[in-house]
Design a protein around this motif. Structure first.
Motif, PDB file in Angstrom:
ATOM      1  N   LEU A   5       0.446  -1.193  -0.150  1.00  0.00           N
ATOM      2  CA  LEU A   5      -0.184  -0.048   0.036  1.00  0.00           C
ATOM      3  C   LEU A   5       0.821   1.324   0.073  1.00  0.00           C
ATOM      4  O   LEU A   5       1.608   1.418   0.549  1.00  0.00           O
ATOM      5  N   ASP A   6       0.242   2.032  -0.574  1.00  0.00           N
ATOM      6  CA  ASP A   6       1.220   3.426  -1.139  1.00  0.00           C
ATOM      7  C   ASP A   6       1.183   3.435   0.534  1.00  0.00           C
ATOM      8  O   ASP A   6      -0.162   5.263   1.013  1.00  0.00           O
ATOM      9  N   VAL A   7       1.764   3.815   1.704  1.00  0.00           N
ATOM     10  CA  VAL A   7       1.329   4.351   3.355  1.00  0.00           C
ATOM     11  C   VAL A   7       1.115   6.360   3.218  1.00  0.00           C
ATOM     12  O   VAL A   7       1.228   6.551   3.381  1.00  0.00           O
ATOM     13  N   ASN A   8       2.256   6.914   1.990  1.00  0.00           N
ATOM     14  CA  ASN A   8       2.391   7.839   1.877  1.00  0.00           C
ATOM     15  C   ASN A   8       1.283   8.852   1.829  1.00  0.00           C
ATOM     16  O   ASN A   8       1.043   9.862   2.099  1.00  0.00           O
ATOM     17  N   ARG A   9       0.653   8.148   0.984  1.00  0.00           N
ATOM     18  CA  ARG A   9      -0.473   9.004   0.157  1.00  0.00           C
ATOM     19  C   ARG A   9      -1.598   8.662   1.175  1.00  0.00           C
ATOM     20  O   ARG A   9      -2.668   9.148   1.166  1.00  0.00           O
ATOM     21  N   ASN A  10      -1.523   7.303   1.246  1.00  0.00           N
ATOM     22  CA  ASN A  10      -2.901   6.776   2.120  1.00  0.00           C
ATOM     23  C   ASN A  10      -2.420   7.218   3.806  1.00  0.00           C
ATOM     24  O   ASN A  10      -2.349   5.916   4.743  1.00  0.00           O
ATOM     25  N   ASP A  11      -2.045   8.516   4.477  1.00  0.00           N
ATOM     26  CA  ASP A  11      -2.004   8.247   5.529  1.00  0.00           C
ATOM     27  C   ASP A  11      -3.497   9.365   6.416  1.00  0.00           C
ATOM     28  O   ASP A  11      -2.871  11.083   5.741  1.00  0.00           O
ATOM     29  N   PRO A  12      -3.696   8.680   7.898  1.00  0.00           N
ATOM     30  CA  PRO A  12      -4.690  10.124   8.066  1.00  0.00           C
ATOM     31  C   PRO A  12      -4.172  11.381   8.812  1.00  0.00           C
ATOM     32  O   PRO A  12      -4.693  12.249   8.732  1.00  0.00           O
ATOM     33  N   ALA A  13      -3.449  10.885   9.075  1.00  0.00           N
ATOM     34  CA  ALA A  13      -2.352  12.124   9.385  1.00  0.00           C
ATOM     35  C   ALA A  13      -2.267  12.818   8.344  1.00  0.00           C
ATOM     36  O   ALA A  13      -1.837  14.321   9.136  1.00  0.00           O
ATOM     37  N   THR A  14      -1.547  13.239   7.331  1.00  0.00           N
ATOM     38  CA  THR A  14      -1.378  14.417   5.785  1.00  0.00           C
ATOM     39  C   THR A  14      -2.128  14.604   4.727  1.00  0.00           C
ATOM     40  O   THR A  14      -1.961  15.146   3.886  1.00  0.00           O
ATOM     41  N   ASP A  15      -3.479  13.261   4.971  1.00  0.00           N
ATOM     42  CA  ASP A  15      -4.354  13.455   3.490  1.00  0.00           C
ATOM     43  C   ASP A  15      -5.242  14.485   3.986  1.00  0.00           C
ATOM     44  O   ASP A  15      -6.007  14.733   4.189  1.00  0.00           O
TER      45      ASP A  15
ATOM     46  N   TYR B 152      -5.690  12.953  11.526  1.00  0.00           N
ATOM     47  CA  TYR B 152      -5.579  12.297  12.863  1.00  0.00           C
ATOM     48  C   TYR B 152      -4.622  11.539  12.733  1.00  0.00           C
ATOM     49  O   TYR B 152      -4.425  11.100  11.599  1.00  0.00           O
ATOM     50  N   THR B 153      -4.203  10.732  14.003  1.00  0.00           N
ATOM     51  CA  THR B 153      -3.234   9.950  14.234  1.00  0.00           C
ATOM     52  C   THR B 153      -4.053   8.631  14.586  1.00  0.00           C
ATOM     53  O   THR B 153      -4.927   8.599  15.454  1.00  0.00           O
ATOM     54  N   ARG B 154      -2.828   7.800  15.041  1.00  0.00           N
ATOM     55  CA  ARG B 154      -3.549   6.740  15.534  1.00  0.00           C
ATOM     56  C   ARG B 154      -3.716   6.679  17.197  1.00  0.00           C
ATOM     57  O   ARG B 154      -4.904   6.706  17.921  1.00  0.00           O
TER      58      ARG B 154
ATOM     59  N   ARG C  75      -5.934   1.320   7.395  1.00  0.00           N
ATOM     60  CA  ARG C  75      -4.687   2.517   7.941  1.00  0.00           C
ATOM     61  C   ARG C  75      -5.760   4.006   8.212  1.00  0.00           C
ATOM     62  O   ARG C  75      -5.067   4.536   8.822  1.00  0.00           O
ATOM     63  N   TYR C  76      -6.597   3.892   7.797  1.00  0.00           N
ATOM     64  CA  TYR C  76      -7.802   4.885   8.315  1.00  0.00           C
ATOM     65  C   TYR C  76      -8.426   4.710   9.215  1.00  0.00           C
ATOM     66  O   TYR C  76      -9.306   5.352   9.713  1.00  0.00           O
ATOM     67  N   GLY C  77      -8.237   3.463  10.593  1.00  0.00           N
ATOM     68  CA  GLY C  77      -9.066   3.305  11.628  1.00  0.00           C
ATOM     69  C   GLY C  77     -10.556   2.503  11.078  1.00  0.00           C
ATOM     70  O   GLY C  77     -11.445   3.133  12.239  1.00  0.00           O
ATOM     71  N   THR C  78     -10.489   2.302  10.376  1.00  0.00           N
ATOM     72  CA  THR C  78     -11.612   1.433   9.533  1.00  0.00           C
ATOM     73  C   THR C  78     -11.917   0.156   9.662  1.00  0.00           C
ATOM     74  O   THR C  78     -11.154  -0.081   8.917  1.00  0.00           O
ATOM     75  N   LEU C  79     -12.137  -0.900  10.845  1.00  0.00           N
ATOM     76  CA  LEU C  79     -12.436  -1.911  10.716  1.00  0.00           C
ATOM     77  C   LEU C  79     -13.079  -2.686   9.172  1.00  0.00           C
ATOM     78  O   LEU C  79     -14.116  -2.704   9.524  1.00  0.00           O
ATOM     79  N   PRO C  80     -12.232  -3.780   8.747  1.00  0.00           N
ATOM     80  CA  PRO C  80     -12.774  -4.170   7.986  1.00  0.00           C
ATOM     81  C   PRO C  80     -14.239  -5.534   8.412  1.00  0.00           C
ATOM     82  O   PRO C  80     -13.072  -6.227   9.203  1.00  0.00           O
ATOM     83  N   ILE C  81     -15.119  -6.226   7.219  1.00  0.00           N
ATOM     84  CA  ILE C  81     -15.700  -7.357   7.721  1.00  0.00           C
ATOM     85  C   ILE C  81     -15.731  -7.877   6.256  1.00  0.00           C
ATOM     86  O   ILE C  81     -15.938  -7.637   5.422  1.00  0.00           O
TER      87      ILE C  81
ATOM     88  N   VAL D 130      -9.300  -1.421  16.676  1.00  0.00           N
ATOM     89  CA  VAL D 130      -8.596  -0.417  16.124  1.00  0.00           C
ATOM     90  C   VAL D 130      -7.091   0.235  16.261  1.00  0.00           C
ATOM     91  O   VAL D 130      -6.427   0.480  14.964  1.00  0.00           O
ATOM     92  N   ASP D 131      -6.918  -0.021  17.053  1.00  0.00           N
ATOM     93  CA  ASP D 131      -5.216   0.795  17.474  1.00  0.00           C
ATOM     94  C   ASP D 131      -4.468  -0.429  16.388  1.00  0.00           C
ATOM     95  O   ASP D 131      -3.331  -0.340  15.885  1.00  0.00           O
ATOM     96  N   ASN D 132      -4.884  -2.039  16.805  1.00  0.00           N
ATOM     97  CA  ASN D 132      -4.248  -2.472  16.283  1.00  0.00           C
ATOM     98  C   ASN D 132      -4.174  -3.000  14.676  1.00  0.00           C
ATOM     99  O   ASN D 132      -3.152  -2.809  13.330  1.00  0.00           O
ATOM    100  N   ALA D 133      -5.656  -1.692  13.613  1.00  0.00           N
ATOM    101  CA  ALA D 133      -5.631  -1.911  12.796  1.00  0.00           C
ATOM    102  C   ALA D 133      -4.764  -1.184  12.155  1.00  0.00           C
ATOM    103  O   ALA D 133      -4.102  -0.724  10.904  1.00  0.00           O
TER     104      ALA D 133
END
Length: 744
Positions: A256-266, A273-275, A396-402, A458-461
């Motif tokens: 995953l492009d962690v720089n582009r998909n970063d809630p702290a800078t997006d 926000y951050t973890r 990455r954005y703290g949304t839990l997948p099902i 959410v912390d784990n994710a």
């Protein structure tokens, strides 16, 4: 081919951010940069679609143009270069094929992407300063490139060493077309092996099937999916070929492009926000609810989907369970386009549950980011999923997948364990609507009833690592496996240089073995010299000045002055551990050692002492038993330790040192015991040294003469310790031992 970068051409029908319709665009937009960071030279080849934004088109630089032979015709192709985020992109320009409103879905797609595959092969010879090692093709759009490369280009030396890798991103889309293309477009109808390996039935050819038969290596985008596609259930008719070629088949999980998909800078989301501080996520949820027309309530879980509306994505399960989910108090929002039946079903639920259900039948990448950041849960109940990036972005954005446990979903989402607290989401196993609904309500109940457990998940994710670094390293291993003749590139080539200079430092390491023998500042205190001589049998005579700064040679000063004592510690340990080595080197390199010692002494003593050192060197070269100067005594000490006089204290004799200390140095009594102990340990080494230099008989015969000569030689050579030599007493080894026992 040492230290050469691997040259990779990465061919894809789409690449973010220029053009993207699914996960392939994300991979082609992120993996090449990770490969470049891993030490490869990468060029990404993409069609120059009309839908590419003008801001990118205006930055493109025309490189060259050429004609591509396609069946009976030649088609124009231009190469436009653009460097984006450190990666070189080459856009293949042909307006007839690519100036369309959308990348796919046209009647002539078979011809369009046959041209693209052939143009990729043709362009390899026009790349400036780039000799291709690996051609990495992706999905059916570029699947004919390995076929064309083998059938049309292998005669050229430029192409002979090119290896091909084919990645399956979704085996359900294989590129099946009429076999009329074989002659009219592909120009392969007269090549029987190619026809046989491309044909999938009596009237059709399969582009992906050709790539599976012709490629040197085959990969999929997750380990689980690589096993699933070997079965008839998931192989989509190609499982037989994949089982036959499983020796070159592997699964490498997408990153995953962690720089582009970063809630702290997006900057595409409502609030960052951050973890550690997720207050911004609550703001994102409220803003998303308002934007979609949902009730703005933080006590209701918001579940979203960003997907293609197809059966593969589990839309059958969604339409079956949506009524139960919405009536149970869970808000749902869906973004995507696809099959008309699913689009209409979603619109129906939106009308039926206003404020609880929202359907956006469109493609909006910016809205998708706001949905990833503002939702509590992300639903992905795929029938099969090669890898999937949506669930990783959601985490990455703290949304839990099902998710359903299949393909990459199984490899990336850890199911929640209520007993241990482990997990990054919620999973179910079977493709069943009721089972999916149960998983949704397990998540909803956790959201309502156990906030601590929910926050822990959410912390784990958000802590999960989905960067491309690990995946890129696995791809590099694969590439180098295809080119064993190429040595793996080391980014920092300057590091081996210190190793080349290492031999220059070895003499320094050897010097401690000889250096303690060369300089011996016995002039500081007369009794101090014998102590150091006892510890190292090959040390220099006492005539050397006490001002010598070398810590390795300052052993003798340990008993005389505090400053010298500090120098003794490191030097005293090294000779003790290397006595045998020192003795051997003294025996085999007598002349060298004496010369080095003489030079050291000469640089730190008066002119008279320099003359003495030179004389000592000459005397020792003539005969080991002749008269020794101050420098020569270093070697003679090992031979004559048994019969040294008190005057020979400067010759590094441990036994004589002990006797001298008994009579003249009451202050050094504490060291006499140590000297005696070391004398016993040193005798063996010194005897070995004596045997290496001369025979035992010659040494014994010349002992008496050496004593007298040494006494005479020392008298004029070292004037400073002359006060200690008026009353020399010849002592035997037995006398030295008795003296030591008495002192103890």
């Amino acid at each position: 081919m040492a230290n050469q970068k691997l040259h990779i051409v990465f061919a894809s029908a789409e690449a973010a951010p220029f053009v993207k319709t699914g996960g392939l665009g994300d991979v082609a937009g992120s993996l090449p940069a990770a490969l470049a960071a891993a030490g490869a030279e990468v060029i990404v080849m993409v069609p120059k679609y009309a839908t590419i934004a003008d801001e990118y088109k205006n930055q493109m630089e025309h490189v060259t143009q050429f004609y591509v032979p396609l069946g009976w015709r030649n088609e124009y192709c231009g190469l436009e270069r653009l460097v984006y985020d450190g990666v070189t992109y080459m856009f293949l320009d042909n307006e007839h094929y690519f100036s369309r409103s959308y990348p796919y879905g046209f009647f002539d797609d078979g011809e369009r992407f046959a041209f693209f595959s052939k143009a990729v092969c043709e362009s390899l010879q026009y790349l400036p300063d780039f000799q291709t090692d690996v051609l990495h093709c992706n999905d059916w759009h570029t699947a004919l490139a390995p076929v064309f490369l083998r059938e049309f280009y292998m005669a050229s030396p430029l192409y002979r060493n090119v290896k091909t890798v084919f990645s399956i991103h979704n085996i359900a889309f294989q590129g099946q077309f009429t076999d009329m293309l074989l002659g009219d477009i592909l120009g392969l109808s007269h090549i029987e092996p190619a026809v046989r390996q491309l044909r999938c039935d009596a009237r059709s050819i399969n582009y992906m099937q050709g790539a599976l038969n012709y490629s040197d290596a085959i990969t999929t985008v997750s380990p689980t999916y690589s096993w699933e596609i070997r079965t008839p259930e998931f192989g989509e008719g190609l499982d037989g070929i994949l089982r036959r070629r499983e020796n070159v088949l592997s699964g490498i999980l997408n990153g995953l492009d962690v720089n582009r998909n970063d809630p702290a800078t997006d900057n595409r989301i409502h609030a960052n926000y951050t973890r550690e501080d997720r207050s911004g996520k609550a703001a994102c949820k409220a803003a998303l609810q308002e934007e979609l027309g949902l009730e703005v309530r933080d006590d209701r879980p918001l579940m979203v989907m960003v997907t293609r509306l197809t059966r593969q994505k589990g839309m059958d399960l969604v339409t079956y369970s949506l009524d139960r989910i919405l009536s149970g108090g869970v808000q749902v929002a869906v973004l995507g386009t696809g099959d008309a039946e699913y689009e209409e079903a979603l619109r129906y639920f939106e009308r039926t549950y206003p404020g609880t259900m929202a359907a956006r039948i469109e493609f909006d990448p910016f809205l998708s980011q706001r949905m990833y950041s503002g939702a509590d849960m992300f639903l992905m109940p795929s029938l099969f999923e090669p890898c999937g990036l949506s669930q990783m972005i959601a985490m990455r954005y703290g949304t839990l997948p099902i998710v359903r446990e299949t393909g990459g979903l199984k490899d990336t989402v850890i199911p929640y364990n209520m007993f241990t607290g482990e997990g990054t989401g919620f999973t179910f196993t079977h493709f069943n609507g009721d089972e999916m609904g149960d998983a949704v309500f397990r998540a909803a109940r956790t959201f309502w009833d156990d906030k601590d457990a929910w926050n822990h998940l959410v912390d784990n994710a958000m802590s999960a690592d989905f960067s491309w670094k690990r995946s890129a390293e696995q791809y590099m291993d694969l590439y180098y496996g295809l080119h064993p003749e190429i040595e793996r590139y080391v980014p920092f080539v300057a590091e081996p240089e210190p190793q080349e200079s290492a031999p220059a430092t070895e003499p320094v390491e050897d010097k401690p073995e000889e250096a303690p023998a060369a300089p011996e500042p016995a002039t500081e205190t007369a009794p101090a010299a014998p102590v150091a001589e006892t510890e190292t049998a090959a040390e220099a005579p006492a005539a050397e000045p006490a001002a010598e700064p070398e810590p390795k040679a300052a052993e003798p000063a340990a008993d005389a002055a505090p400053k010298a004592a500090e120098e003794v510690k490191p030097a005293a340990k090294k000779p003790a551990a290397k006595k045998t080595t020192t003795a051997r080197k003294t025996a085999t390199k007598a002349t060298t050692a004496k010369t080095a010692a003489a030079k050291t002494t000469a640089s730190k003593t008066a002119a008279s002492k320099t003359t003495k050192a030179a004389a000592a060197k000459t005397a020792d070269e003539a005969s080991a038993a002749e008269t020794k100067t101050t420098t020569a005594k270093k070697t003679a000490a090992a031979k004559t330790t048994a019969t040294k006089t008190t005057a020979a204290k400067k010759t590094a004799s441990a036994k004589t040192a002990a006797s001298t200390k008994t009579e003249e140095a009451p202050a050094a009594e504490a060291k006499t015991t140590t000297t005696a102990k070391k004398t016993t340990a040193a005798k063996t080494t010194k005897t070995a040294s004596t045997a290496a230099k001369t025979t035992a008989t010659k040494a014994a015969a010349k002992t008496t003469a050496a004593k007298a000569d040494d006494a005479k030689a020392d008298q004029p050579a070292s004037a400073e310790p002359a006060a200690e030599k008026p009353a020399p007493k010849a002592k035997t080894v037995s006398a030295a031992r008795k003296t030591s026992r008495t002192k103890r």
